[in-house]
Design an enzyme around this catalytic site. Structure first.
Site, PDB file in Angstrom:
ATOM      1  N   ALA A 320      11.735 -19.552  14.974  1.00 36.26           N
ATOM      2  CA  ALA A 320      11.649 -19.748  13.286  1.00 36.26           C
ATOM      3  C   ALA A 320      12.549 -18.357  12.692  1.00 36.26           C
ATOM      4  O   ALA A 320      13.773 -18.699  11.657  1.00 36.26           O
ATOM      5  CB  ALA A 320      10.203 -20.394  12.947  1.00 36.26           C
ATOM      6  N   HIS A 444      -8.416   3.380   9.971  1.00 37.95           N
ATOM      7  CA  HIS A 444      -9.805   3.870  10.968  1.00 37.95           C
ATOM      8  C   HIS A 444     -10.675   3.018  10.135  1.00 37.95           C
ATOM      9  O   HIS A 444     -11.355   3.627   9.118  1.00 37.95           O
ATOM     10  CB  HIS A 444      -9.872   5.274  11.281  1.00 37.95           C
ATOM     11  CG  HIS A 444     -11.537   5.376  12.512  1.00 37.95           C
ATOM     12  ND1 HIS A 444     -10.885   4.988  13.651  1.00 37.95           N
ATOM     13  CD2 HIS A 444     -12.311   5.366  12.219  1.00 37.95           C
ATOM     14  CE1 HIS A 444     -12.065   4.844  14.429  1.00 37.95           C
ATOM     15  NE2 HIS A 444     -13.039   5.269  13.698  1.00 37.95           N
TER      16      HIS A 444
END
Ligand code: NAD
Length: 472
Positions: A320, A444
């Protein structure tokens, strides 16, 4: 016959067609969009990407609930309310396609419901509910998409499913055979397995997802080995016969110990074919190749200067997002902008669990092209975030140009790989080098750090993997 005219007519309302029509309207063109459905959406929204992802989400929830036991939370066996699940999926589809209908109106794109066929290079006939209309156009964009490939010799039976009927979720068969270990086979096979079917996948080649690198497929294959009843590689279905208690399937292949078996349903997912027939293309100079794809240049223009073509009907990959970008490029070309469809990377994502995603050059392609590359691989067992999810089975890899360390390709397997790959696409498109990824501070604890750390692996300096670079 009624008559109408438009500056641009787009044939097909999928993600290629509607993206093209909307951009053309935004650029001030008078646009007509021809599609038989009530609202734009095409295969992707009505019977492809969107409904399958809604069901894959359900499958993921079932899995996570089951595996939560490892983390100290035990749920009972899931109760499946198929009607409600179908309603959830249909509601998602209804809202999205309804939204597209509104956007069509807001942009004053005229949606003509019906099927179009070319009468010549500047005229189409639209066959709608109220009869036929002749539509004259300056330019046309053909975005007619593709359909599932059927296998000869399979009975014409409601027990033989394709991706469309499998998504209708009529029932959960006790045992399901999936023919084809590609995108659709593995995605829908996973859904039915999560809902309780015993699923067998038969693939004629020697591995699942033939287009992907083997190290990316391995974690998925290991998981599927547990979740599915059986995976038969290098195996062919030689016949399918309908009988009272199901479909009798005969297999042929090296690893087949029981050549005849009975299944409640068989899902055929062996690829898709371009919709290039019955469109009156023979009345134009448009060239259709032996495989049924319409030939286009880098601006998506066919051999007939007034007609452009985009998406599945012009070739692989049948995705798509490729179609939408081609659609927008075609519109810009029609508007006279200096453009070409020349992507450095088109991402591919298989939405199984784990997800498998890749973009740009694969290691397999590099080998086929005898092109020297360096591979930097970061195993998710070294990722804190993967550990907290209980999912250390993933891997992130970079395919790099040896001298320059330019990122040529990226591959990721693991939950969320489909989201993470976007950074890889940007890296390839921007001609990033390994140090760009290494020096970009990633949050993190996240799985995105695996992209940064795979670049660190390339330099032999990954914080969480001790693998000094040879010779340094
Ligand atoms: P596919 O090309 O991904 O996989 C077809 C598989 O069937 C291949 O592995 C092929 O080797 C195997 N095969 C072919 N003939 C066979 C036979 N007779 N017996 C056994 N195996 C056979 O095709 P698909 O899964 O049908 O999906 C079609 C296309 O739709 C994809 O290529 C993709 O472009 C698109 N799609 C994309 C997504 C996504 O982006 N997540 C999801 C679904 C579909």
């Amino acid at each position: 016959m009624a008559e109408d005219k438009a500056q641009l007519v787009v044939v097909g309302g999928g993600p290629g067609g509607y993206a093209a029509a909307f951009l053309a309207a935004d650029l001030g063109m008078d646009v007509a969009l021809v599609d038989p459905a009530e609202n734009p959406g095409g295969v992707c929204l009505y019977r492809g990407c969107i409904p399958s992802k809604a069901l894959l989400h359900v499958a993921k929830v079932i899995h996570e609930a089951k595996h939560a036991a490892d983390q100290g939370v035990t749920f009972g066996a899931p109760k499946i309310d198929l009607d409600k699940m179908r309603a959830f999926k249909d509601d998602v589809v209804g809202k999205l396609t309804g939204g597209l209908g509104q956007l069509t109106k807001q942009r004053k794109v005229r949606h003509l419901r019906g099927r179009a066929r070319f009468a010549d290079a500047n005229q189409l006939i639209v066959d709608g509910a109220d009869g036929e209309t002749t539509l004259r156009f300056e330019h046309a964009i053909l975005a007619s998409g593709s359909r599932p490939t059927r296998l000869p010799g399979f009975p014409d039976s409601p027990r033989v499913l394709d991706s469309t009927t499998a998504l209708e979720l009529e029932d959960v068969p006790k045992c399901l055979l999936v023919v084809g270990g590609g995108y659709i086979g593995l995605e829908l096979g996973s859904v039915y397995a999560a809902l309780g079917s015993k699923v067998t996948v038969v693939e004629m080649l020697d591995g699942l997802l033939p287009g992907a690198d083997r190290d990316l497929v391995r974690p998925l294959a290991a998981r599927l080995k547990k979740d599915l009843d059986e995976i038969l590689l290098k195996t062919k279905v030689v016949s399918v016969k309908e009988q009272k208690n199901g479909l009798k399937v005969t297999f042929e292949g090296e690893n087949v110990d029981k050549p005849e078996r009975v299944f409640d349903r068989v899902l055929v997912a062996v690829g898709r074919k371009p919709n290039s027939e019955n469109l009156g293309l023979e009345t134009t100079r448009v060239v259709v190749n032996d495989q049924g794809f319409v030939e286009v240049d880098a601006q998506l223009r066919t051999a007939e200067p007034s007609i452009f073509a985009i998406g599945d009907v012009v070739g692989q990959p049948m995705l798509a997002h490729k179609a939408s970008h081609e659609g927008r490029t075609a519109v810009e070309a029609i508007a006279g902008h200096k453009v070409a469809f020349e992507p450095a990377a088109i991402p591919a994502v298989v939405f199984t669990d784990p997800e498998v995603a890749w973009c740009g050059l694969t290691e397999t392609e590099a080998k086929q092209q005898e092109r020297a590359v360096e591979i930097a691989r970061f195993p998710w067992a070294a990722s804190g975030r993967a550990m907290t999810l209980g999912r250390t089975d993933g891997v992130t890899k970079l395919v790099l140009e040896p001298k320059t360390a330019r990122v040529l390709g990226v591959g990721i397997t693991g939950p969320g790989a489909g989201e993470l790959i976007a950074e890889g696409v940007l890296a390839v498109e921007m001609a990033a080098v390994a140090s760009d990824l290494k020096l970009t501070i990633h949050p993190h604890p996240t799985l995105s750090e695996t992209v940064m750390e795979s670049a660190e692996v390339f330099f032999g300096q990954s914080t969480h993997v001790y693998r000094p670079k040879r010779g340094s």
